[in-house]
Design a protein around this motif. Structure first.
Motif, mmCIF file in Angstrom:
data_model
loop_
_atom_site.group_PDB
_atom_site.id
_atom_site.type_symbol
_atom_site.label_atom_id
_atom_site.label_comp_id
_atom_site.label_asym_id
_atom_site.label_seq_id
_atom_site.Cartn_x
_atom_site.Cartn_y
_atom_site.Cartn_z
ATOM 1 N N GLY A 96 0.673 -1.290 -0.078
ATOM 2 C CA GLY A 96 -0.083 -0.107 0.228
ATOM 3 C C GLY A 96 0.772 1.256 -0.005
ATOM 4 N N ILE A 97 1.900 1.181 0.786
ATOM 5 C CA ILE A 97 2.825 2.532 0.698
ATOM 6 C C ILE A 97 3.368 2.606 -0.533
ATOM 7 C CG2 ILE A 97 4.907 3.346 1.609
ATOM 8 C CD1 ILE A 97 4.236 2.340 4.448
ATOM 9 N N THR A 98 3.727 1.707 -1.213
ATOM 10 C CA THR A 98 4.762 1.856 -2.737
ATOM 11 C C THR A 98 3.498 2.344 -3.600
ATOM 12 O OG1 THR A 98 4.295 -0.654 -3.296
ATOM 13 C CG2 THR A 98 6.434 0.142 -2.358
ATOM 14 N N ARG A 99 2.446 1.812 -3.693
ATOM 15 C CA ARG A 99 1.171 2.364 -4.512
ATOM 16 C C ARG A 99 0.936 3.960 -3.962
ATOM 17 N NH1 ARG A 99 -1.373 -2.577 -3.428
ATOM 18 N NH2 ARG A 99 -2.894 -1.458 -1.907
ATOM 19 N N ALA B 81 6.272 14.067 1.232
ATOM 20 C CA ALA B 81 5.590 12.625 1.234
ATOM 21 C C ALA B 81 6.419 11.590 1.236
ATOM 22 C CB ALA B 81 4.632 12.604 -0.051
ATOM 23 N N LEU B 82 7.619 11.677 0.357
ATOM 24 C CA LEU B 82 8.391 10.630 0.514
ATOM 25 C C LEU B 82 9.044 10.341 1.754
ATOM 26 C CD1 LEU B 82 9.940 8.354 -1.622
ATOM 27 C CD2 LEU B 82 11.736 10.460 -1.997
ATOM 28 N N GLU B 83 9.289 11.541 2.059
ATOM 29 C CA GLU B 83 10.101 11.333 3.476
ATOM 30 C C GLU B 83 9.234 10.992 4.776
ATOM 31 O OE1 GLU B 83 11.753 15.312 3.969
ATOM 32 O OE2 GLU B 83 13.677 14.671 3.005
ATOM 33 N N VAL B 84 8.082 11.257 4.685
ATOM 34 C CA VAL B 84 6.968 10.702 5.536
ATOM 35 C C VAL B 84 6.756 9.355 5.536
ATOM 36 C CG1 VAL B 84 4.648 10.985 6.441
ATOM 37 C CG2 VAL B 84 5.991 13.223 6.018
ATOM 38 N N LEU B 85 6.360 9.061 4.355
ATOM 39 C CA LEU B 85 6.025 7.582 3.930
ATOM 40 C C LEU B 85 7.317 6.735 4.346
ATOM 41 C CD1 LEU B 85 4.127 7.784 0.939
ATOM 42 C CD2 LEU B 85 3.183 7.264 3.226
ATOM 43 N N SER B 86 8.633 6.997 4.106
ATOM 44 C CA SER B 86 9.840 6.283 4.463
ATOM 45 C C SER B 86 9.698 6.123 6.135
ATOM 46 C CB SER B 86 10.907 7.008 4.263
ATOM 47 O OG SER B 86 11.316 8.081 4.753
ATOM 48 N N GLU B 87 9.434 7.076 6.712
ATOM 49 C CA GLU B 87 9.185 6.866 8.259
ATOM 50 C C GLU B 87 8.202 5.882 8.495
ATOM 51 O OE1 GLU B 87 8.424 10.743 9.861
ATOM 52 O OE2 GLU B 87 10.630 11.559 9.134
ATOM 53 N N GLN B 88 7.049 6.003 7.959
ATOM 54 C CA GLN B 88 6.173 4.975 8.024
ATOM 55 C C GLN B 88 6.292 3.456 7.635
ATOM 56 O OE1 GLN B 88 3.150 5.837 9.509
ATOM 57 N NE2 GLN B 88 4.072 7.607 9.834
ATOM 58 N N VAL B 89 7.464 3.493 6.806
ATOM 59 C CA VAL B 89 7.825 2.025 6.320
ATOM 60 C C VAL B 89 8.745 1.684 7.580
ATOM 61 C CG1 VAL B 89 9.492 0.669 5.063
ATOM 62 C CG2 VAL B 89 7.922 2.552 3.943
ATOM 63 N N MET B 90 9.669 2.440 8.477
ATOM 64 C CA MET B 90 10.501 2.063 9.537
ATOM 65 C C MET B 90 9.622 1.553 10.497
ATOM 66 S SD MET B 90 13.473 1.421 8.589
ATOM 67 C CE MET B 90 13.651 0.680 10.434
ATOM 68 N N LYS B 91 8.347 2.229 10.757
ATOM 69 C CA LYS B 91 7.674 2.025 12.065
ATOM 70 C C LYS B 91 6.912 0.809 11.804
ATOM 71 C CE LYS B 91 6.411 6.697 13.235
ATOM 72 N NZ LYS B 91 5.620 7.985 13.348
#
Length: 398
Positions: free
Chosen positions: A32-35, A145-155
């Motif tokens: 979902g994050i990559t989409r 958006a890219l940086e925020v979503l990368s943080e979500q990936v780590m979470k």
């Protein structure tokens, strides 16, 4: 050009390995994050890319259709050497990507932007990256958006790791509990069997000899085997109670009948110690309980009281109505204890600094557990030199 190997590569790979993520199946949360990032950045390619030993592995990807590619052609291998967002507006104008097969051939990549995925101890594991076949830049909103979503990936990675650790601890705990139950079963069998032999031996000694010394030896065997049997029974009961498996067969029973049974069992021990035993019933009420378990609780209290009361003293048990049900008060004329000790008396394995008891310190803990499983309560009160009183309150039978 292949990216240089990070100076701390062994430590970085160890950090990546701790997440247990490599070569795992696709998961909807990561897909979902990559989409989402592909849509927000308006790109045909988006990847959650982890840089492993000798390869780059995709936890989720849009556009490539593969789960890993060689490290030699990796853009992200360069990205993890950076401290911030790594952006390549035009790959054909960056010498690091001269001859890169992903640039010179399919899919003819021209743009790359990767935001670092850092472990909780600061090691770069890979990136959340977006790629395009045209040279371009990202808007400030797209960068955010890219940086925020990368943080979500780590979470998500961290949550996944913690859940895996919890599952492993649960598995280990269950295995330990199963092992403990097996050990207890073996202990119960292997200790009880020889105890039976000891009791039979004592009886045989009495039958084959009238010698007083032989009789005294047989008595010592009986006392020793009885002590050991109580220790084994207490241990098994305590473990069953902790596991919520202590067997109960409740029924309505008159309080008078309970106390008659108590007197019959305890009186011989009281007489042997030259201690007066008084049993008084001031009510005809009934309680709903497992008679054997409540008898066990009362005998535990009495055994404790008799061990503390000197010859010529008294132990009494009185039953009466109480606003909370039926109160069973057991009182002795022993040395008593300080008020602050009252709560500790019911702690497992606690026997007091000056205790001469030979038990495991489980009797009162088991008694408390039995009473509470009946919906009752137990309390202790005393003062040094004033004896002790233990009060069990049980609900009346309907």
């Amino acid at each position: 050009m292949k990216a240089p190997t990070p100076q701390n590569e062994p430590e970085r790979l160890a950090a990546l390995d701790r997440y247990g993520i490599l070569d795992t199946p696709r998961e909807a949360e990561f897909d979902g994050i990559t989409r989402l990032v592909a849509r927000l950045c308006d790109v045909p390619f988006a990847v959650i890319n982890l840089i492993a030993e000798g390869r780059q592995w995709f936890k989720a990807e849009i556009g490539f259709g593969v789960r890993e590619t060689p490290l030699e052609s990796s853009f992200c291998a360069h990205a993890i050497l950076q401290e911030e967002l790594f952006v390549v507006p035009d790959t054909t104008k960056d010498e690091r990507f001269d001859g890169n097969p992903l640039v010179t051939g399919e899919p003819n990549l021209r743009f790359y932007a990767g935001s670092l995925l850092k472990s909780d101890d600061g090691f770069p594991l890979g990136t959340l990256c977006v790629l395009d076949t045209e040279p371009r830049t990202l808007s400030a909103e797209q960068v955010d958006a890219l940086e925020v979503l990368s943080e979500q990936v780590m979470k998500l990675l961290e949550l996944r790791r913690q859940l895996a650790l919890q599952a492993d601890l649960t598995r280990q705990l269950n295995e330990a509990l199963e092992t403990r139950e097996r050990i207890l079963a073996v202990v119960s069998h292997d200790l009880r069997s020889p105890l039976g032999t000891v009791v039979m031996t004592a009886e045989m000694l009495r039958e084959i000899s009238d010698d007083p010394e032989v009789g005294r030896a047989a008595d010592r065997l009986d006392r020793a085997s009885g002590t050991m049997r109580r220790l084994v029974d207490d241990l098994l009961d305590y473990e069953s109670m902790r596991a919520g498996k202590l067997s109960m067969q409740p029924r309505a029973i008159p309080v008078r009948e309970l106390l008659e049974r108590f007197g019959a069992e305890v009186r011989p021990a009281a007489e042997a110690g030259s201690i007066a035993l008084e049993v008084v019933v001031d009510t005809d009420a009934s309680v709903r309980c497992d008679p054997m378990r409540i008898q066990q609780a009362l005998v535990n209290l009495a055994t404790n009281a008799l061990s503390k009361t000197p010859a010529g003293g008294e132990v009494s048990l009185r039953a009466s109505l109480d606003e909370g049900g039926v109160a069973l008060r057991l009182t002795d004329t022993g040395p008593g204890f300080a008020p602050e000790v009252a709560e500790r008396l019911f702690e497992p394995f606690w026997r007091g600094e000056d205790s001469r008891d030979r038990g495991a310190g489980l009797g009162l803990a088991i008694t408390k557990g039995i009473v509470e499983q009946h919906g009752g309560r137990i309390a202790a009160s005393s003062a040094p030199g004033a004896g002790a009183t233990f009060t069990i309150t049980l609900p009346r039978a309907a």
